[in-house]
Scaffold this motif. Structure first.
Motif, PDB file in Angstrom:
ATOM      1  N   THR A  95       0.836  -1.196   0.000  1.00 32.07           N
ATOM      2  CA  THR A  95       0.000   0.000   0.000  1.00 32.07           C
ATOM      3  C   THR A  95       0.873   1.249   0.000  1.00 32.07           C
ATOM      4  OG1 THR A  95      -0.256  -0.093   2.413  1.00 32.07           O
ATOM      5  CG2 THR A  95      -2.008  -1.091   1.092  1.00 32.07           C
ATOM      6  N   ALA A 166      -4.436  -9.872  -3.771  1.00 30.96           N
ATOM      7  CA  ALA A 166      -4.770  -8.478  -3.498  1.00 30.96           C
ATOM      8  C   ALA A 166      -3.876  -7.520  -4.271  1.00 30.96           C
ATOM      9  CB  ALA A 166      -4.673  -8.204  -2.000  1.00 30.96           C
ATOM     10  N   ARG A 177      -7.583  -0.513  -2.022  1.00 29.16           N
ATOM     11  CA  ARG A 177      -8.681  -1.121  -1.276  1.00 29.16           C
ATOM     12  C   ARG A 177      -8.602  -2.644  -1.172  1.00 29.16           C
ATOM     13  NH1 ARG A 177     -13.011   1.815  -2.925  1.00 29.16           N
ATOM     14  NH2 ARG A 177     -12.966   0.678  -4.887  1.00 29.16           N
ATOM     15  N   PRO A 178      -8.235  -3.397  -2.228  1.00 30.31           N
ATOM     16  CA  PRO A 178      -8.110  -4.843  -2.040  1.00 30.31           C
ATOM     17  C   PRO A 178      -7.101  -5.221  -0.946  1.00 30.31           C
ATOM     18  CG  PRO A 178      -8.216  -4.338  -4.374  1.00 30.31           C
ATOM     19  CD  PRO A 178      -8.079  -3.028  -3.643  1.00 30.31           C
ATOM     20  N   THR A 180      -6.209  -3.314   1.750  1.00 28.28           N
ATOM     21  CA  THR A 180      -6.741  -2.980   3.070  1.00 28.28           C
ATOM     22  C   THR A 180      -7.885  -3.922   3.442  1.00 28.28           C
ATOM     23  OG1 THR A 180      -8.174  -1.253   2.115  1.00 28.28           O
ATOM     24  CG2 THR A 180      -6.002  -0.571   2.930  1.00 28.28           C
ATOM     25  N   THR A 181      -8.638  -4.369   2.454  1.00 23.13           N
ATOM     26  CA  THR A 181      -9.737  -5.295   2.723  1.00 23.13           C
ATOM     27  C   THR A 181      -9.229  -6.638   3.222  1.00 23.13           C
ATOM     28  OG1 THR A 181     -11.167  -4.239   1.080  1.00 23.13           O
ATOM     29  CG2 THR A 181     -11.700  -6.517   1.689  1.00 23.13           C
ATOM     30  N   VAL A 182      -8.214  -7.201   2.565  1.00 24.20           N
ATOM     31  CA  VAL A 182      -7.739  -8.515   2.992  1.00 24.20           C
ATOM     32  C   VAL A 182      -7.091  -8.446   4.370  1.00 24.20           C
ATOM     33  CG1 VAL A 182      -7.552  -9.453   0.656  1.00 24.20           C
ATOM     34  CG2 VAL A 182      -5.532  -8.407   1.718  1.00 24.20           C
ATOM     35  N   ARG A 184      -8.049  -6.460   6.816  1.00 26.30           N
ATOM     36  CA  ARG A 184      -9.162  -6.388   7.766  1.00 26.30           C
ATOM     37  C   ARG A 184      -9.873  -7.736   7.913  1.00 26.30           C
ATOM     38  NH1 ARG A 184     -11.852  -2.798   5.219  1.00 26.30           N
ATOM     39  NH2 ARG A 184     -13.357  -4.201   4.250  1.00 26.30           N
ATOM     40  N   GLU A 185     -10.076  -8.435   6.818  1.00 23.68           N
ATOM     41  CA  GLU A 185     -10.855  -9.676   6.860  1.00 23.68           C
ATOM     42  C   GLU A 185     -10.048 -10.886   7.317  1.00 23.68           C
ATOM     43  OE1 GLU A 185     -14.063  -9.879   6.569  1.00 23.68           O
ATOM     44  OE2 GLU A 185     -14.338  -7.778   6.048  1.00 23.68           O
TER      45      GLU A 185
END
Length: 198
Positions: A95, A166, A177-178, A180-182, A184-185
């Motif tokens: 990122t 990602a 966003r992909p 940061t999403t992975v 978080r999840e």
């Protein structure tokens, strides 16, 4: 290690990795590698008698070693090491790069796999070895944080494959966003694998 401090052979391997991560194997030519490395073209044949395949395989191996060594650096930077914190640090490297330099580059090991898995057995094997070189210290780090050894290798595979996916999606979407999403999840699942009695 700064590019100028490397010898010509090391500069060419590093340059090949950088060009492959940006352009892929097919579009990375030997002349471009020599120019990027600031090395005479004649030195390519001297250092890499196996030609482009040898150079690509060594660049892929370098990338695997680099990723594996980064695990210790990420851990050292964490106040309280946890599997989710480690995965977040792994993703943050990307990122940060994408937010400061754009989305032009990805993982050279993934690029070599995509370009050569069906046609180049030697490069496919080099890529598999590079992923293993990355996965082993990651699994060891998870074990050190209390993840049972029986799960550590599979979770390391999950972390690497999730991160690679990602990265691809972030490049395609031109958005972090992909990544940061992975983070978080996947974070809660990784932390839940820690044995509290360890």
């Amino acid at each position: 290690m700064a590019q100028a401090q490397r010898g010509p052979r090391e500069r060419m391997v590093f340059s090949a990795a950088q060009l492959i991560r940006r352009d892929g194997v097919t579009a990375t030519g030997m002349r471009e590698v020599a120019a990027h490395a600031g090395a005479p073209r004649g030195s390519l044949q001297h250092y890499f008698p196996g030609g482009k395949v040898q150079l690509v395989n060594e660049a892929v191996g370098w990338a695997g070693r680099y990723a594996g060594k980064r695990i210790a650096r990420f851990l050292a930077a964490l106040d309280e090491p946890s599997p989710s914190g480690l995965f977040a640090a792994m993703a943050r490297q990307w990122t940060d790069e994408y937010e400061t330099s754009g989305f032009d580059s990805g993982c050279p090991v993934a690029a070599a796999t995509v370009d050569c898995a069906a046609t180049g057995a030697a490069t496919r094997q080099a890529a598999a070895a590079a992923f293993a070189t990355w996965r082993e210290p990651l699994a060891e780090a998870l074990t050190d944080m209390g993840v049972p050894a029986a799960r550590a290798a599979s979770l390391a595979t999950l972390m690497i494959s999730t991160l690679e996916g990602a990265i691809l999606m972030a490049r395609a979407e031109r958005d972090v966003r992909p990544l940061t999403t992975v983070v978080r999840e996947l974070g809660p699942l990784l932390d839940a694998a820690v044995d509290p009695s360890a």
